[in-house]
Design an enzyme around this catalytic site. Sequence first.
Site, PDB file in Angstrom:
ATOM      1  N   ILE A 154       0.832  -1.199   0.000  1.00 21.83           N
ATOM      2  CA  ILE A 154       0.000   0.000   0.000  1.00 21.83           C
ATOM      3  C   ILE A 154       0.870   1.253   0.000  1.00 21.83           C
ATOM      4  CG2 ILE A 154      -1.715   1.312   1.306  1.00 21.83           C
ATOM      5  CD1 ILE A 154      -2.821  -1.390   2.294  1.00 21.83           C
ATOM      6  N   ASP A 173      11.509   2.636   6.033  1.00 21.76           N
ATOM      7  CA  ASP A 173      11.121   1.230   6.097  1.00 21.76           C
ATOM      8  C   ASP A 173      12.402   0.423   6.272  1.00 21.76           C
ATOM      9  OD1 ASP A 173      10.430  -1.472   5.510  1.00 21.76           O
ATOM     10  OD2 ASP A 173       8.698  -0.799   4.359  1.00 21.76           O
ATOM     11  N   CYS A 232      -4.155   5.696   7.769  1.00 22.44           N
ATOM     12  CA  CYS A 232      -5.174   4.783   7.243  1.00 22.44           C
ATOM     13  C   CYS A 232      -4.685   3.342   7.356  1.00 22.44           C
ATOM     14  CB  CYS A 232      -5.480   5.116   5.779  1.00 22.44           C
ATOM     15  SG  CYS A 232      -6.272   6.713   5.547  1.00 22.44           S
ATOM     16  N   ALA A 233      -3.736   3.110   8.266  1.00 25.45           N
ATOM     17  CA  ALA A 233      -3.135   1.777   8.389  1.00 25.45           C
ATOM     18  C   ALA A 233      -3.744   0.999   9.547  1.00 25.45           C
ATOM     19  CB  ALA A 233      -1.625   1.899   8.551  1.00 25.45           C
ATOM     20  N   ASP A 258      -8.323   7.295   9.810  1.00 25.31           N
ATOM     21  CA  ASP A 258      -9.353   6.330   9.449  1.00 25.31           C
ATOM     22  C   ASP A 258      -9.392   5.175  10.439  1.00 25.31           C
ATOM     23  OD1 ASP A 258     -11.358   5.230   7.660  1.00 25.31           O
ATOM     24  OD2 ASP A 258      -9.844   3.778   7.018  1.00 25.31           O
ATOM     25  N   GLU A 263     -11.513   0.299  18.509  1.00 26.12           N
ATOM     26  CA  GLU A 263     -12.571   0.321  17.505  1.00 26.12           C
ATOM     27  C   GLU A 263     -13.658  -0.688  17.869  1.00 26.12           C
ATOM     28  OE1 GLU A 263     -11.099  -0.160  13.533  1.00 26.12           O
ATOM     29  OE2 GLU A 263      -9.818   1.611  13.622  1.00 26.12           O
ATOM     30  N   HIS A 281     -12.959   3.747   9.635  1.00 31.28           N
ATOM     31  CA  HIS A 281     -12.225   2.613   9.061  1.00 31.28           C
ATOM     32  C   HIS A 281     -12.782   2.264   7.673  1.00 31.28           C
ATOM     33  CE1 HIS A 281      -9.515  -0.932  10.414  1.00 31.28           C
ATOM     34  NE2 HIS A 281      -9.411  -0.749   9.106  1.00 31.28           N
ATOM     35  N   LEU A 282     -12.701   3.238   6.776  1.00 30.87           N
ATOM     36  CA  LEU A 282     -13.249   3.096   5.424  1.00 30.87           C
ATOM     37  C   LEU A 282     -12.184   2.759   4.385  1.00 30.87           C
ATOM     38  CD1 LEU A 282     -15.688   6.177   5.309  1.00 30.87           C
ATOM     39  CD2 LEU A 282     -16.234   3.799   5.846  1.00 30.87           C
ATOM     40  N   GLY A 283     -10.952   2.486   4.825  1.00 38.49           N
ATOM     41  CA  GLY A 283      -9.859   2.296   3.879  1.00 38.49           C
ATOM     42  C   GLY A 283     -10.154   1.314   2.775  1.00 38.49           C
TER      43      GLY A 283
END
Length: 531
Positions: A154, A173, A232-233, A258, A263, A281-283
């Site tokens: 991603i 990374d 968004c991870a 997100d 949750e 959480h719409l990723g």
Amino acid sequence: MAPKVLVSDKLSETAVQIFRDRGIEVDFEPGLGKDKERLAEIIDRYDGLAIRSATKVTAKLLDRATRLKVIGRAGIGVDNVDLPAASSKGVIVMNTPFGNSITTAEHAIAMMFAVARQIPEASASTHAGKWEKSRFMGVELSGKTLGVIGAGNIGSIVIARALGLRMKVIAYDPFLSEERATELGCRKADLDELLTSADFISLHVPLTDRTRNILSAANIARLKPGVRIVNCARGGLVDEAALAEALTEGRVAGAAFDVFAEEPATDSPLFNLPNVVVTPHLGAATTEAQENVALQVAEQMSDYLLTGAVSNALNMPSVTAEEAAVMGPWLRLCEYLGSFIGQMTEEPVQEVNILFDGAVAGMNVSALRNSVVAGLMQAGSPEVNMVSAPIMAKNRGIEVSQTTQDQTGVFESYVKVTMKTAKRTRSIAGTVFSDGKPRFIQIKGINIDAEVGAHMLYTTNEDRAGIIGTLGRILGENDVNIANFTLGRSERGKDAIALLYLDADPAAEVLDKLRDSGVFNAVRPLRFNVT
């Protein structure tokens, strides 16, 4: 009997039809995942379980799933599956890490635009009949430095999209090489440089002990003033309370989240802050992504149940359908080698080394290694398989290693397993002939050529005349038929072995007669799961 799969969450009808088209019986009960008691009552009827996030696969449920072989999660997150428990039960857990990659990356880019231009707040203000044009002064993305934490599947898509927006991209990374960074078009950076120089930060790493709170209070304090953060991870990557404080004080200009530490998120320090954009959480929540992951998990589960192909498994090496076809005889050989060692050993095993020589060294040696370990552990626990065996071996303190090398002997390829205990070292080697049948080719350094049978007898003795006669006489007198007979010796008058393939297991009294004959150092019956 055809494999049977339960779909306990919402999957598309097209995905369900894939199972049927492949000849797999499927029960489609999309609301069952929320009914724990009912699911536990029927789970023992199924070979496969296809889920999304509603079904919780707990250790308790797995205890009831006596027939289960594979769990397929349509999506990337497997927080709802007890992975260690599944592994210990020998159940493969698959996910679909690529089906929603584009959707999640696009959501991150959308969130970046939203926080840069204050779109949600501006929209709410305009809906309220206000015209606050001067209140919503945004910033451009073009020319800004984007710091991407995590340059995997991603993250790499986000990098490509950001470059298209004329952003400068740096990436942190630990597994990112300079060559890969060049290929992606970004510059590799350490975390400290990223924190202090990025105008925008986007997170794309899983939640692990290593990444938890990677944006801690201390790291947030080091951020470049005016930075905007997008997550968004996974929740838990950012200290939400520390970030809320930095947003309130103006040290961080904005954030778009997100995902959250807890949750469903009904409360968070980030809620109700004017410079924060939040979504539930719409990723992966696009029609295309949901369809893609559903189709992918149906194909993956079908491939495994029908051909043994393993893809995107979290607790077993992947094996393609093509590899499964070619490696089948080698997988069986490796299981036989491990089983031979396991049945010959009564002392605790300390170390196992597996040597892959020649062509087999170029195969999927991780799967072959697991097959050796499975054969070894099955001597004491018949229910063990390639998934659970490595865990069992680790729990028992067995160190497993592997070596690969180019062809060194007369065989084009072979596998040799060496086992060590506190008292001794044993080894056995085997190969697969052109007819696809595994053969034992060496035991204790003594060369042989023995076909593998379900019922076998192994003996050791000093090399001298009369051994064959003694074996033949005692077995014949007791109506034990010999299908195949192989002899070998280290040198004349020294150690010698015999490996017999029998039509049936010899009775205990027959083994006692062989031992009482006085000519054998060891007499050991062996059983192999020959298919």
